[in-house]
Design an enzyme around this catalytic site. Structure first.
Site, PDB file in Angstrom:
ATOM      1  N   GLU A  20       0.841  -1.210   0.000  1.00  0.00           N
ATOM      2  CA  GLU A  20       0.000   0.000   0.000  1.00  0.00           C
ATOM      3  C   GLU A  20       0.872   1.253   0.000  1.00  0.00           C
ATOM      4  O   GLU A  20       2.087   1.184   0.145  1.00  0.00           O
ATOM      5  CB  GLU A  20      -0.897   0.030   1.251  1.00  0.00           C
ATOM      6  CG  GLU A  20      -2.275  -0.583   1.069  1.00  0.00           C
ATOM      7  CD  GLU A  20      -3.249   0.330   0.332  1.00  0.00           C
ATOM      8  OE1 GLU A  20      -2.807   1.399  -0.148  1.00  0.00           O
ATOM      9  OE2 GLU A  20      -4.439  -0.020   0.231  1.00  0.00           O
ATOM     10  N   ASN A 152     -10.788   4.794   1.813  1.00  0.00           N
ATOM     11  CA  ASN A 152      -9.588   4.700   0.996  1.00  0.00           C
ATOM     12  C   ASN A 152      -9.447   5.944   0.123  1.00  0.00           C
ATOM     13  O   ASN A 152     -10.353   6.728  -0.025  1.00  0.00           O
ATOM     14  CB  ASN A 152      -9.628   3.445   0.119  1.00  0.00           C
ATOM     15  CG  ASN A 152      -8.824   2.302   0.708  1.00  0.00           C
ATOM     16  OD1 ASN A 152      -7.640   2.453   0.990  1.00  0.00           O
ATOM     17  ND2 ASN A 152      -9.470   1.167   0.919  1.00  0.00           N
ATOM     18  N   ASP A 202     -10.116   1.087  -4.306  1.00  0.00           N
ATOM     19  CA  ASP A 202      -9.106   1.180  -3.255  1.00  0.00           C
ATOM     20  C   ASP A 202      -8.379   2.515  -3.401  1.00  0.00           C
ATOM     21  O   ASP A 202      -8.999   3.553  -3.552  1.00  0.00           O
ATOM     22  CB  ASP A 202      -8.172  -0.027  -3.346  1.00  0.00           C
ATOM     23  CG  ASP A 202      -7.482  -0.349  -2.028  1.00  0.00           C
ATOM     24  OD1 ASP A 202      -6.999   0.582  -1.357  1.00  0.00           O
ATOM     25  OD2 ASP A 202      -7.400  -1.538  -1.662  1.00  0.00           O
TER      26      ASP A 202
END
Length: 294
Positions: A20, A152, A202
């Site tokens: 991430e 997100n 996301d």
């Protein structure tokens, strides 16, 4: 809308559990990204192809990594930390999460004015109790919205007046008006909605032309949307869990993309052996310089 001409290349083959928060540092010219469940901070040098990993002694999952005037700011279960990568040192700072027993930091980005925007998620990612926070360099925080099981993004339009945000579990992406002077958001509206086949929205980034690049968790792709919310094109990746993206390089013309392998069964890992790796592609657009916190 699929774009086969933009071919993602695996640049760091690593089994990160939850890759991430990828970002480019234009001074040292390296890529930084997190494994939220490692927990670890990864560093990649595109010039030498060298990859390094700093294992962190923090609770999991961690949240996000952004550049600051000195070093970086990292969010985790314990709050925020000032990060000195060269010294491999974390210094606890502030914890703006007012529901730390129920929620955790997830994604975050710095807006054009230097404020850090943080998303929180329900610890089990089921109840809509997460929120959108902002944090300034003096440690003051503000809560702007609530009602998300897993927040997100976020991303910001080139003029800084629109904030984009992924409400991941319900497959929706919202846009807000952002007052660049006061740092307040208003006028929440639906920007786009993913189908079940597209997975869940996301992390994201915004290019210089205002296009919004959104990663698809369980969707095997990354997509570019026009500012009016229409799909411009989609680029397929060889892994299902696509998590975050950032433009990098001196010309900001390479898009780096993180991926994950959370709870993937053996048969799925056989289909996607590169799950968790870092990818790069040349999409034909250029990014914007990422602002520095503070």
């Amino acid at each position: 809308m699929s774009d086969p001409s933009a071919e993602p290349i695996c640049v760091v083959n690593t089994p990160a559990i939850l890759g991430e928060s990828v970002l480019w540092h234009p001074v040292d010219k390296k890529i930084y990204w997190l494994d939220l469940k490692g927990p670890a901070l990864h560093i990649y040098d595109p010039a030498t192809k060298a990859a390094d990993v700093w294992k962190l002694s923090l609770g999991v999952p961690m949240g996000t990594l952004v550049r600051a005037k000195e070093g970086f700011i990292l969010t985790g279960r314990e709050g925020t930390f000032k990060v000195d990568v060269a010294a491999r040192k974390l210094t606890p700072w502030v914890n703006p999460n007012d529901r730390a027993e129920l929620t955790m930091f997830n994604d975050g980005k710095v807006d054009r004015q230097g404020r850090l925007w943080l998303c929180t998620s329900d610890n089990k990612e089921t109840d809509p109790i997460g929120g959108i926070y902002s944090l300034t360099a003096d440690g003051k925080s503000e809560i702007h919205d609530r009602g998300f099981a897993c927040g997100n993004g976020p991303g910001f339009s080139p003029d800084g007046r629109t904030l984009y945000f992924s409400d991941t579990m319900v497959r929706k992406v919202y846009a807000y008006d952002l007052d660049t002077r006061t740092g307040t958001i208003t006028n929440q509206r639906l920007f786009t909605e993913f189908s079940e086949a597209q997975g869940m929205p996301d992390g994201m980034t915004v290019d210089a032309a205002g296009g919004i690049w959104i990663c698809h968790w369980d969707g095997w792709q990354i997509s570019r949307f026009r500012p009016d919310g229409t799909l411009d094109r989609a680029i397929r990746l060889p892994v299902p869990q696509v998590t975050s993206c950032a433009f990098a390089g001196d010309a900001l013309d390479t898009l780096y993309i993180t991926t994950a392998r959370v709870d993937l069964a053996a048969d799925m890992l056989a289909k996607a052996p590169l799950a968790g790796s870092l990818f790069a592609l040349k999409p034909g657009e250029r990014g914007l310089p990422e602002p520095v916190f503070g």
